[in-house]
Design a protein around this motif. Sequence first.
Motif, PDB file in Angstrom:
ATOM      1  N   GLN A  97       0.889  -1.169   0.000  1.00  0.00           N
ATOM      2  CA  GLN A  97       0.000   0.000   0.000  1.00  0.00           C
ATOM      3  C   GLN A  97       0.932   1.225   0.000  1.00  0.00           C
ATOM      4  N   CYS A  98       1.342   1.735   1.173  1.00  0.00           N
ATOM      5  CA  CYS A  98       2.321   2.848   1.122  1.00  0.00           C
ATOM      6  C   CYS A  98       3.708   2.319   0.752  1.00  0.00           C
ATOM      7  N   GLY A  99       3.966   1.041   1.066  1.00  0.00           N
ATOM      8  CA  GLY A  99       5.240   0.419   0.685  1.00  0.00           C
ATOM      9  C   GLY A  99       6.318   0.422   1.751  1.00  0.00           C
ATOM     10  N   TYR A 100       6.138   1.229   2.798  1.00  0.00           N
ATOM     11  CA  TYR A 100       7.244   1.449   3.734  1.00  0.00           C
ATOM     12  C   TYR A 100       7.757   0.166   4.376  1.00  0.00           C
ATOM     13  N   CYS A 101       6.851  -0.716   4.774  1.00  0.00           N
ATOM     14  CA  CYS A 101       7.268  -1.931   5.502  1.00  0.00           C
ATOM     15  C   CYS A 101       7.684  -3.051   4.569  1.00  0.00           C
ATOM     16  N   GLN A 102       7.497  -2.850   3.261  1.00  0.00           N
ATOM     17  CA  GLN A 102       7.480  -4.001   2.355  1.00  0.00           C
ATOM     18  C   GLN A 102       8.835  -4.653   2.100  1.00  0.00           C
ATOM     19  N   CYS A 133       2.777  -3.854   9.648  1.00  0.00           N
ATOM     20  CA  CYS A 133       2.367  -3.047   8.505  1.00  0.00           C
ATOM     21  C   CYS A 133       1.278  -2.103   8.971  1.00  0.00           C
ATOM     22  N   ARG A 134       1.583  -0.809   8.969  1.00  0.00           N
ATOM     23  CA  ARG A 134       0.580   0.163   9.441  1.00  0.00           C
ATOM     24  C   ARG A 134      -0.577   0.284   8.469  1.00  0.00           C
ATOM     25  N   CYS A 135      -0.367  -0.130   7.227  1.00  0.00           N
ATOM     26  CA  CYS A 135      -1.452  -0.054   6.251  1.00  0.00           C
ATOM     27  C   CYS A 135      -2.336  -1.294   6.292  1.00  0.00           C
ATOM     28  N   THR A 137      -1.707  -4.595   5.311  1.00  0.00           N
ATOM     29  CA  THR A 137      -1.696  -5.441   4.106  1.00  0.00           C
ATOM     30  C   THR A 137      -1.533  -6.926   4.443  1.00  0.00           C
TER      31      THR A 137
HETATM   32  S1  FES Z   1       2.347  -1.003   3.195  1.00  0.00           S
HETATM   33 FE1  FES Z   1       2.289   0.789   4.432  1.00  0.00          FE
HETATM   34  S2  FES Z   1       3.239   0.154   6.263  1.00  0.00           S
HETATM   35 FE2  FES Z   1       2.992  -1.670   5.166  1.00  0.00          FE
END
Ligand code: FES
Length: 151
Positions: A97-102, A133-135, A137
């Motif tokens: 989603q935002c990608g940060y944790c990916q 994952c804050r989003c 996913t």
């Molecule tokens: S995709 Fe946003 S924190 Fe995991």
Amino acid sequence: MATYTLKINGKLQKVDVDGQTPMLWVLRDHLNLVGTKYGCGIAQCGACTVHLDGMAIRSCQYPVSAVGEQEITTIEGLSESGDHPVQEAWLEHDVPQCGYCQSGQIMTAAALLKENPSPTEEEIESAMSGNICRCGTYLRIREAVKTASKK
Ligand code: FES
Ligand code: FES
């Protein structure tokens, strides 16, 4: 300060840093390998996960002096052209989603499948449970790990 020669993504790299410097900062600040992310800094979120001789570790809590001759692999070195089975499954399931944790999620999943190529749902759940994952996913991550295990 001391000089460390590290094997990272198949290449020898020299860095001149204090021995207590966490690998996360060696990778990001000294070697510009910024795919590995800083989340919590206290080994609680998994954003900084890399492989040390194939095992998933939290680079935010791993001092450079402890690496020695062990090989580090980051998301940049997981595959030559983004075609590791986990990366392909991630695309197939459109996981980020935002990608940060990916990158941390992918490195944890890749280490799991290397050790256990056909994990059960419970084993996937357990291996991935430390990566936050804050989003939210999580469901797509679980499905992608299952798909990757069949490739
Ligand atoms: S995709 Fe946003 S924190 Fe995991
Ligand atoms: S930044 Fe290393 S576990 Fe959160």
